[in-house]
Motif scaffolding. Structure first.
Motif, PDB file in Angstrom:
ATOM      1  N   ASN A 195       0.797  -1.229   0.000  1.00 40.32           N
ATOM      2  CA  ASN A 195       0.000   0.000   0.000  1.00 40.32           C
ATOM      3  C   ASN A 195       0.827   1.275   0.000  1.00 40.32           C
ATOM      4  OD1 ASN A 195      -2.457  -1.362  -0.062  1.00 40.32           O
ATOM      5  ND2 ASN A 195      -2.491  -1.580   2.156  1.00 40.32           N
ATOM      6  N   ASP A 196       2.108   1.174   0.305  1.00 43.47           N
ATOM      7  CA  ASP A 196       2.980   2.348   0.348  1.00 43.47           C
ATOM      8  C   ASP A 196       4.329   1.937  -0.237  1.00 43.47           C
ATOM      9  OD1 ASP A 196       4.824   4.346   1.034  1.00 43.47           O
ATOM     10  OD2 ASP A 196       3.925   4.710   2.994  1.00 43.47           O
ATOM     11  N   ALA A 197       4.541   2.282  -1.501  1.00 41.62           N
ATOM     12  CA  ALA A 197       5.746   1.847  -2.215  1.00 41.62           C
ATOM     13  C   ALA A 197       7.035   2.294  -1.529  1.00 41.62           C
ATOM     14  CB  ALA A 197       5.711   2.350  -3.655  1.00 41.62           C
ATOM     15  N   GLU A 198       7.052   3.511  -0.991  1.00 33.06           N
ATOM     16  CA  GLU A 198       8.261   4.006  -0.323  1.00 33.06           C
ATOM     17  C   GLU A 198       8.561   3.181   0.935  1.00 33.06           C
ATOM     18  OE1 GLU A 198       9.810   8.021   1.898  1.00 33.06           O
ATOM     19  OE2 GLU A 198       8.363   8.252   0.267  1.00 33.06           O
ATOM     20  N   PHE A 199       7.533   2.914   1.727  1.00 28.69           N
ATOM     21  CA  PHE A 199       7.680   2.062   2.910  1.00 28.69           C
ATOM     22  C   PHE A 199       8.145   0.672   2.476  1.00 28.69           C
ATOM     23  CE2 PHE A 199       5.894  -0.997   5.949  1.00 28.69           C
ATOM     24  CZ  PHE A 199       6.428  -0.529   7.136  1.00 28.69           C
ATOM     25  N   GLY A 200       7.525   0.127   1.432  1.00 25.58           N
ATOM     26  CA  GLY A 200       7.887  -1.197   0.939  1.00 25.58           C
ATOM     27  C   GLY A 200       9.337  -1.285   0.511  1.00 25.58           C
ATOM     28  N   ARG A 201       9.809  -0.267  -0.214  1.00 20.96           N
ATOM     29  CA  ARG A 201      11.215  -0.255  -0.638  1.00 20.96           C
ATOM     30  C   ARG A 201      12.147  -0.213   0.571  1.00 20.96           C
ATOM     31  NH1 ARG A 201       9.111   2.849  -4.668  1.00 20.96           N
ATOM     32  NH2 ARG A 201       9.560   4.804  -3.601  1.00 20.96           N
ATOM     33  N   ALA A 202      11.797   0.582   1.571  1.00 23.02           N
ATOM     34  CA  ALA A 202      12.637   0.678   2.773  1.00 23.02           C
ATOM     35  C   ALA A 202      12.698  -0.662   3.506  1.00 23.02           C
ATOM     36  CB  ALA A 202      12.113   1.774   3.698  1.00 23.02           C
ATOM     37  N   ILE A 203      11.555  -1.319   3.641  1.00 24.93           N
ATOM     38  CA  ILE A 203      11.516  -2.623   4.318  1.00 24.93           C
ATOM     39  C   ILE A 203      12.307  -3.653   3.513  1.00 24.93           C
ATOM     40  CG2 ILE A 203       9.996  -4.552   4.978  1.00 24.93           C
ATOM     41  CD1 ILE A 203       9.824  -2.213   6.949  1.00 24.93           C
ATOM     42  N   GLU A 204      12.086  -3.692   2.201  1.00 23.18           N
ATOM     43  CA  GLU A 204      12.803  -4.655   1.364  1.00 23.18           C
ATOM     44  C   GLU A 204      14.308  -4.411   1.387  1.00 23.18           C
ATOM     45  OE1 GLU A 204      10.908  -4.553  -2.461  1.00 23.18           O
ATOM     46  OE2 GLU A 204       9.226  -5.779  -1.738  1.00 23.18           O
ATOM     47  N   HIS A 205      14.724  -3.164   1.402  1.00 27.83           N
ATOM     48  CA  HIS A 205      16.154  -2.846   1.475  1.00 27.83           C
ATOM     49  C   HIS A 205      16.726  -3.317   2.817  1.00 27.83           C
ATOM     50  CE1 HIS A 205      19.877  -0.800   0.621  1.00 27.83           C
ATOM     51  NE2 HIS A 205      19.804  -0.209   1.806  1.00 27.83           N
ATOM     52  N   TRP A 206      16.020  -3.033   3.894  1.00 27.42           N
ATOM     53  CA  TRP A 206      16.451  -3.450   5.228  1.00 27.42           C
ATOM     54  C   TRP A 206      16.571  -4.961   5.309  1.00 27.42           C
ATOM     55  CZ3 TRP A 206      12.426  -4.469   9.402  1.00 27.42           C
ATOM     56  CH2 TRP A 206      13.015  -4.823  10.616  1.00 27.42           C
ATOM     57  N   VAL A 207      15.517  -5.663   4.933  1.00 22.87           N
ATOM     58  CA  VAL A 207      15.523  -7.120   5.026  1.00 22.87           C
ATOM     59  C   VAL A 207      16.557  -7.707   4.056  1.00 22.87           C
ATOM     60  CG1 VAL A 207      14.139  -9.222   4.756  1.00 22.87           C
ATOM     61  CG2 VAL A 207      13.151  -7.209   5.870  1.00 22.87           C
ATOM     62  N   GLY A 208      16.695  -7.128   2.888  1.00 21.50           N
ATOM     63  CA  GLY A 208      17.706  -7.598   1.945  1.00 21.50           C
ATOM     64  C   GLY A 208      19.117  -7.491   2.496  1.00 21.50           C
ATOM     65  N   ARG A 209      19.400  -6.396   3.192  1.00 24.10           N
ATOM     66  CA  ARG A 209      20.725  -6.241   3.819  1.00 24.10           C
ATOM     67  C   ARG A 209      20.944  -7.286   4.902  1.00 24.10           C
ATOM     68  NH1 ARG A 209      21.221  -0.484   5.877  1.00 24.10           N
ATOM     69  NH2 ARG A 209      23.192  -1.272   6.645  1.00 24.10           N
ATOM     70  N   VAL A 210      19.897  -7.549   5.690  1.00 27.43           N
ATOM     71  CA  VAL A 210      19.991  -8.589   6.723  1.00 27.43           C
ATOM     72  C   VAL A 210      20.215  -9.943   6.060  1.00 27.43           C
ATOM     73  CG1 VAL A 210      18.705  -9.830   8.516  1.00 27.43           C
ATOM     74  CG2 VAL A 210      18.655  -7.325   8.444  1.00 27.43           C
ATOM     75  N   LEU A 211      19.470 -10.230   5.008  1.00 27.35           N
ATOM     76  CA  LEU A 211      19.598 -11.494   4.289  1.00 27.35           C
ATOM     77  C   LEU A 211      21.015 -11.688   3.762  1.00 27.35           C
ATOM     78  CD1 LEU A 211      18.614 -14.032   2.829  1.00 27.35           C
ATOM     79  CD2 LEU A 211      17.617 -12.548   1.098  1.00 27.35           C
TER      80      LEU A 211
END
Length: 154
Positions: free
Chosen positions: A114-130
Protein backbone atom coordinates in the motif's frame (compact mmCIF):
# COMPACT_ATOMS: atom_id res chain seq x y z
CA UNK A 1 11.45 2.09 22.42
CA UNK A 2 14.73 1.41 24.25
CA UNK A 3 17.63 3.58 22.98
CA UNK A 4 19.71 0.56 21.87
CA UNK A 5 16.95 -0.57 19.51
CA UNK A 6 16.53 2.94 18.15
CA UNK A 7 20.26 3.20 17.49
CA UNK A 8 20.46 -0.20 15.76
CA UNK A 9 17.39 0.44 13.62
CA UNK A 10 18.55 3.99 12.74
CA UNK A 11 21.00 2.40 10.33
CA UNK A 12 18.32 0.15 8.89
CA UNK A 13 15.17 2.21 8.37
CA UNK A 14 14.39 5.92 8.07
CA UNK A 15 12.74 7.25 11.25
CA UNK A 16 9.25 7.60 9.75
CA UNK A 17 9.23 3.99 8.51
CA UNK A 18 10.78 2.66 11.72
CA UNK A 19 8.11 4.41 13.81
CA UNK A 20 5.33 3.18 11.54
CA UNK A 21 6.57 -0.40 11.79
CA UNK A 22 7.01 -0.28 15.57
CA UNK A 23 3.43 0.99 15.98
CA UNK A 24 2.08 -2.37 14.80
CA UNK A 25 4.51 -4.50 16.81
CA UNK A 26 3.44 -6.27 19.97
CA UNK A 27 5.71 -7.06 22.88
CA UNK A 28 6.42 -10.73 23.45
CA UNK A 29 8.75 -12.82 25.61
CA UNK A 30 10.53 -16.15 25.08
CA UNK A 31 12.09 -18.12 27.93
CA UNK A 32 15.66 -19.35 27.63
CA UNK A 33 15.73 -22.44 25.43
CA UNK A 34 12.46 -21.69 23.60
CA UNK A 35 12.35 -22.17 19.84
CA UNK A 36 11.09 -19.15 17.91
CA UNK A 37 10.80 -21.15 14.70
CA UNK A 38 12.12 -24.23 12.91
CA UNK A 39 13.76 -24.38 9.51
CA UNK A 40 11.15 -25.41 6.94
CA UNK A 41 8.20 -24.04 8.93
CA UNK A 42 5.74 -21.41 7.73
CA UNK A 43 7.20 -17.90 8.11
CA UNK A 44 4.24 -15.81 9.25
CA UNK A 45 5.89 -13.35 11.62
CA UNK A 46 9.20 -11.78 12.58
CA UNK A 47 10.78 -10.10 15.60
CA UNK A 48 13.09 -7.29 16.63
CA UNK A 49 15.02 -8.21 19.77
CA UNK A 50 14.51 -5.85 22.73
CA UNK A 51 16.71 -7.82 25.16
CA UNK A 52 18.46 -11.18 25.22
CA UNK A 53 20.12 -13.26 22.52
CA UNK A 54 18.84 -15.55 19.80
CA UNK A 55 20.86 -18.25 18.03
CA UNK A 56 20.19 -18.88 14.35
CA UNK A 57 20.89 -22.46 13.33
CA UNK A 58 20.80 -24.60 10.22
CA UNK A 59 19.84 -28.22 9.62
CA UNK A 60 22.80 -30.35 8.57
CA UNK A 61 21.87 -34.01 7.91
CA UNK A 62 23.40 -36.38 10.42
CA UNK A 63 24.69 -33.60 12.68
CA UNK A 64 23.46 -31.35 15.42
CA UNK A 65 22.30 -28.03 13.88
CA UNK A 66 25.28 -25.65 13.97
CA UNK A 67 24.72 -22.12 15.22
CA UNK A 68 25.19 -19.81 12.25
CA UNK A 69 24.98 -16.54 14.15
CA UNK A 70 23.96 -15.22 17.55
CA UNK A 71 22.01 -11.96 17.43
CA UNK A 72 20.86 -9.51 20.07
CA UNK A 73 19.32 -6.17 20.92
CA UNK A 74 17.95 -4.30 17.92
CA UNK A 75 18.47 -7.19 15.50
CA UNK A 76 15.88 -8.55 13.10
CA UNK A 77 14.95 -12.19 13.72
CA UNK A 78 13.57 -13.70 10.55
CA UNK A 79 13.58 -12.60 6.94
CA UNK A 80 11.79 -15.49 5.23
CA UNK A 81 8.40 -13.88 5.92
CA UNK A 82 9.02 -11.33 3.15
CA UNK A 83 9.89 -13.67 0.29
CA UNK A 84 7.78 -16.45 -1.21
CA UNK A 85 7.30 -19.28 -0.45
CA UNK A 86 7.39 -17.82 3.13
CA UNK A 87 9.29 -20.79 4.60
CA UNK A 88 11.95 -20.38 7.28
CA UNK A 89 15.41 -20.94 5.83
CA UNK A 90 17.03 -21.21 9.27
CA UNK A 91 15.89 -22.14 12.77
CA UNK A 92 16.01 -19.85 15.80
CA UNK A 93 16.18 -20.43 19.53
CA UNK A 94 16.44 -18.22 22.60
CA UNK A 95 19.94 -18.52 24.09
CA UNK A 96 18.83 -16.36 27.02
CA UNK A 97 15.42 -15.06 27.99
CA UNK A 98 14.34 -12.83 25.11
CA UNK A 99 12.02 -9.84 24.97
CA UNK A 100 11.06 -8.79 21.47
CA UNK A 101 8.66 -6.86 19.31
CA UNK A 102 6.66 -9.30 17.21
CA UNK A 103 5.21 -8.38 13.82
CA UNK A 104 2.55 -10.10 11.73
CA UNK A 105 4.07 -10.79 8.31
CA UNK A 106 0.83 -10.44 6.34
CA UNK A 107 0.12 -7.05 7.91
CA UNK A 108 3.61 -5.76 7.09
CA UNK A 109 3.50 -7.13 3.54
CA UNK A 110 0.16 -5.33 3.03
CA UNK A 111 1.71 -2.11 4.37
CA UNK A 112 4.53 -2.57 1.84
CA UNK A 113 2.04 -3.04 -1.02
CA UNK A 114 0.00 0.00 0.00
CA UNK A 115 2.98 2.35 0.35
CA UNK A 116 5.75 1.85 -2.21
CA UNK A 117 8.26 4.01 -0.32
CA UNK A 118 7.68 2.06 2.91
CA UNK A 119 7.89 -1.20 0.94
CA UNK A 120 11.21 -0.26 -0.64
CA UNK A 121 12.64 0.68 2.77
CA UNK A 122 11.52 -2.62 4.32
CA UNK A 123 12.80 -4.66 1.36
CA UNK A 124 16.15 -2.85 1.47
CA UNK A 125 16.45 -3.45 5.23
CA UNK A 126 15.52 -7.12 5.03
CA UNK A 127 17.71 -7.60 1.94
CA UNK A 128 20.73 -6.24 3.82
CA UNK A 129 19.99 -8.59 6.72
CA UNK A 130 19.60 -11.49 4.29
CA UNK A 131 22.93 -10.78 2.61
CA UNK A 132 24.63 -10.59 6.01
CA UNK A 133 23.04 -13.86 7.18
CA UNK A 134 24.04 -15.70 4.00
CA UNK A 135 27.64 -14.55 4.44
CA UNK A 136 27.56 -15.59 8.10
CA UNK A 137 26.15 -19.01 7.18
CA UNK A 138 28.78 -19.56 4.51
CA UNK A 139 31.63 -18.52 6.81
CA UNK A 140 30.35 -20.63 9.70
CA UNK A 141 29.89 -23.75 7.56
CA UNK A 142 33.38 -23.35 6.07
CA UNK A 143 34.73 -23.03 9.64
CA UNK A 144 32.89 -26.16 10.74
CA UNK A 145 33.14 -28.42 7.72
CA UNK A 146 35.71 -26.93 5.36
CA UNK A 147 38.71 -28.87 4.25
CA UNK A 148 41.90 -27.10 5.10
CA UNK A 149 45.07 -27.63 3.13
CA UNK A 150 48.04 -28.70 5.23
CA UNK A 151 51.70 -27.96 4.46
CA UNK A 152 52.19 -31.60 3.40
CA UNK A 153 49.41 -31.30 0.78
CA UNK A 154 50.98 -28.32 -1.00
Amino acid sequence: MPPSIALRMNHALPAEHRERLLRIGRETDFPQGARLFEEGGHADRFWIVRSGTVALDMHVPGRRPPVIETIGIGDLVGWSWLYEPFVWQLGAGAVTAVRAYEFDAVAVRLMCLNDAEFGRAIEHWVGRVLAHRLNAARARLVDLYGIYETKEER
